[in-house]
Design a protein around this motif. Structure first.
Motif, mmCIF file in Angstrom:
data_model
loop_
_atom_site.group_PDB
_atom_site.id
_atom_site.type_symbol
_atom_site.label_atom_id
_atom_site.label_comp_id
_atom_site.label_asym_id
_atom_site.label_seq_id
_atom_site.Cartn_x
_atom_site.Cartn_y
_atom_site.Cartn_z
ATOM 1 N N PRO A 163 0.819 -1.229 0.000
ATOM 2 C CA PRO A 163 0.000 0.000 0.000
ATOM 3 C C PRO A 163 0.847 1.271 0.000
ATOM 4 N N HIS A 164 1.640 1.450 -1.043
ATOM 5 C CA HIS A 164 2.473 2.645 -1.131
ATOM 6 C C HIS A 164 1.611 3.904 -1.188
ATOM 7 N N GLN A 165 2.041 4.939 -0.503
ATOM 8 C CA GLN A 165 1.330 6.211 -0.587
ATOM 9 C C GLN A 165 1.430 6.796 -1.991
ATOM 10 N N ASP A 166 2.548 6.545 -2.639
ATOM 11 C CA ASP A 166 2.755 7.013 -4.008
ATOM 12 C C ASP A 166 2.016 6.080 -4.961
ATOM 13 N N MET A 167 0.942 6.573 -5.561
ATOM 14 C CA MET A 167 0.116 5.729 -6.416
ATOM 15 C C MET A 167 0.884 5.235 -7.638
ATOM 16 N N ALA A 168 1.905 5.963 -8.045
ATOM 17 C CA ALA A 168 2.708 5.507 -9.178
ATOM 18 C C ALA A 168 3.378 4.175 -8.871
ATOM 19 N N ARG A 169 3.779 3.972 -7.622
ATOM 20 C CA ARG A 169 4.409 2.702 -7.252
ATOM 21 C C ARG A 169 3.382 1.577 -7.246
ATOM 22 N N ARG A 170 2.158 1.884 -6.876
ATOM 23 C CA ARG A 170 1.109 0.858 -6.960
ATOM 24 C C ARG A 170 0.839 0.507 -8.425
ATOM 25 N N ARG A 171 0.836 1.530 -9.275
ATOM 26 C CA ARG A 171 0.631 1.254 -10.696
ATOM 27 C C ARG A 171 1.738 0.348 -11.240
ATOM 28 N N ASP A 172 2.961 0.526 -10.772
ATOM 29 C CA ASP A 172 4.049 -0.348 -11.213
ATOM 30 C C ASP A 172 3.719 -1.802 -10.883
ATOM 31 N N ALA A 173 3.195 -2.036 -9.686
ATOM 32 C CA ALA A 173 2.826 -3.402 -9.296
ATOM 33 C C ALA A 173 1.676 -3.923 -10.144
ATOM 34 N N PHE A 174 0.680 -3.061 -10.407
ATOM 35 C CA PHE A 174 -0.438 -3.481 -11.249
ATOM 36 C C PHE A 174 0.043 -3.842 -12.658
ATOM 37 N N ARG A 175 0.951 -3.031 -13.189
ATOM 38 C CA ARG A 175 1.484 -3.331 -14.519
ATOM 39 C C ARG A 175 2.268 -4.636 -14.517
ATOM 40 N N ALA A 176 3.026 -4.865 -13.460
ATOM 41 C CA ALA A 176 3.773 -6.119 -13.367
ATOM 42 C C ALA A 176 2.827 -7.307 -13.337
ATOM 43 N N MET A 177 1.713 -7.167 -12.602
ATOM 44 C CA MET A 177 0.739 -8.250 -12.552
ATOM 45 C C MET A 177 0.089 -8.459 -13.910
ATOM 46 N N ARG A 178 -0.202 -7.392 -14.632
ATOM 47 C CA ARG A 178 -0.797 -7.538 -15.957
ATOM 48 C C ARG A 178 0.159 -8.291 -16.888
ATOM 49 N N ALA A 179 1.450 -7.993 -16.791
ATOM 50 C CA ALA A 179 2.425 -8.699 -17.625
ATOM 51 C C ALA A 179 2.472 -10.186 -17.267
ATOM 52 N N LEU A 180 2.410 -10.493 -15.979
ATOM 53 C CA LEU A 180 2.400 -11.893 -15.550
ATOM 54 C C LEU A 180 1.129 -12.593 -16.030
ATOM 55 N N PHE A 181 0.005 -11.883 -15.957
ATOM 56 C CA PHE A 181 -1.269 -12.445 -16.416
ATOM 57 C C PHE A 181 -1.230 -12.740 -17.910
ATOM 58 N N ASP A 182 -0.723 -11.785 -18.687
ATOM 59 C CA ASP A 182 -0.657 -11.980 -20.136
ATOM 60 C C ASP A 182 0.241 -13.168 -20.483
ATOM 61 N N ALA A 183 1.350 -13.307 -19.757
ATOM 62 C CA ALA A 183 2.255 -14.427 -20.011
ATOM 63 C C ALA A 183 1.581 -15.751 -19.674
ATOM 64 N N LEU A 184 0.837 -15.773 -18.574
ATOM 65 C CA LEU A 184 0.145 -17.005 -18.193
ATOM 66 C C LEU A 184 -0.969 -17.324 -19.186
ATOM 67 N N GLN A 185 -1.643 -16.297 -19.673
ATOM 68 C CA GLN A 185 -2.738 -16.513 -20.618
ATOM 69 C C GLN A 185 -2.226 -17.098 -21.929
ATOM 70 N N SER A 186 -0.984 -16.808 -22.279
ATOM 71 C CA SER A 186 -0.421 -17.390 -23.490
ATOM 72 C C SER A 186 -0.215 -18.895 -23.343
ATOM 73 N N ARG A 187 -0.050 -19.362 -22.112
ATOM 74 C CA ARG A 187 0.122 -20.798 -21.847
ATOM 75 C C ARG A 187 -1.199 -21.467 -21.505
#
Length: 233
Positions: free
Chosen positions: A165-189
């Motif tokens: 729960p970073h106060q800086d929302m940009a850091r939370r967005r970084d985590a969300f983007r990382a999760m989206r990349a992991l999701f897309d990679a898993l969806q390819s499999r």
């Protein structure tokens, strides 16, 4: 405190607006987090149209699920699940969003009743590598997903995360983007997966903008939880 139907309508509108802003084909799903809430509070929100509810603790959820069984609600376990409670969780819940180790996969599959549909499963990922958080490491996702997919009594649906729960929302967005990349990679499999569960009351809009297909919201729907009384004993 009873949830306000207007709060539900406002959140659904904000979700729809965030989804439209990113040209998403479908609006994300709302999971109402009903931890510590009474059956009456859940029933009031269900009467306003909400159908899916998330609980953190098996033992707290069981009487609530039983009391509201006639409403036909969908129940998600979103908290950490101990292996010795997998038998109860596999019977009581429709979804388990917190699967993070092979032992739990085997236990849930073994105890899911044959007369129920397969248990819907999300893999919880410790995306920020926090020592205090549960979840598998990103490099373990593929093996864990393959284990779930190999079990006929389970159905792999995607990933879940609780970013720091970073106060800086940009850091939370970084985590969300990382999760989206992991999701897309898993969806390819595993092309059948469709759920990326991330975002809560404070950050569900940026979570949706970064790819969430399900958000988990409690206090914004039900109001703040009452403070626990002080123990003067």
């Amino acid at each position: 405190m009873q949830p306000e139907p207007k709060a539900l309508a406002d959140i659904l509108l904000a979700m729809d607006n965030a989804s439209r802003a990113t040209a998403r084909p479908e609006a994300p799903r709302l999971l109402a987090v009903s931890k510590t809430r009474s059956p009456a509070e859940v029933a009031a929100l269900a009467a306003a149209g909400q159908r899916a509810f998330g609980e953190n603790y098996v033992q707290e959820a069981l009487p609530k699920i039983e009391a509201l069984r006639s409403l036909g609600l969908e129940w998600h376990l979103i908290g950490h699940l101990q292996s010795n409670k997998a038998d109860v969780a596999a019977r009581a819940f429709d979804w388990v969003q917190s699967v993070d180790r092979p032992k739990l996969v085997a236990a849930l599959a073994r105890h899911r009743p044959a007369d129920l549909p397969p248990l819907e499963v999300l893999l919880q990922v410790n995306v920020d590598d926090e020592t205090s958080k549960h979840g598998c490491q990103p490099q373990d996702i593929d093996a864990l997903a393959d284990a779930v997919a190999a079990e006929p009594r389970l159905r792999l649906r995607g990933l879940m995360a609780i970013p720091a729960p970073h106060q800086d929302m940009a850091r939370r967005r970084d985590a969300f983007r990382a999760m989206r990349a992991l999701f897309d990679a898993l969806q390819s499999r595993h092309p059948g997966i469709d759920t990326l569960s991330m975002g809560m009351s404070e950050d569900f809009v940026p979570a949706i903008e970064e790819g969430a297909t399900m958000v988990r919201i409690g206090s914004a729907l039900f109001g703040a939880r009452p403070a626990k009384p002080e123990n003067h004993a």
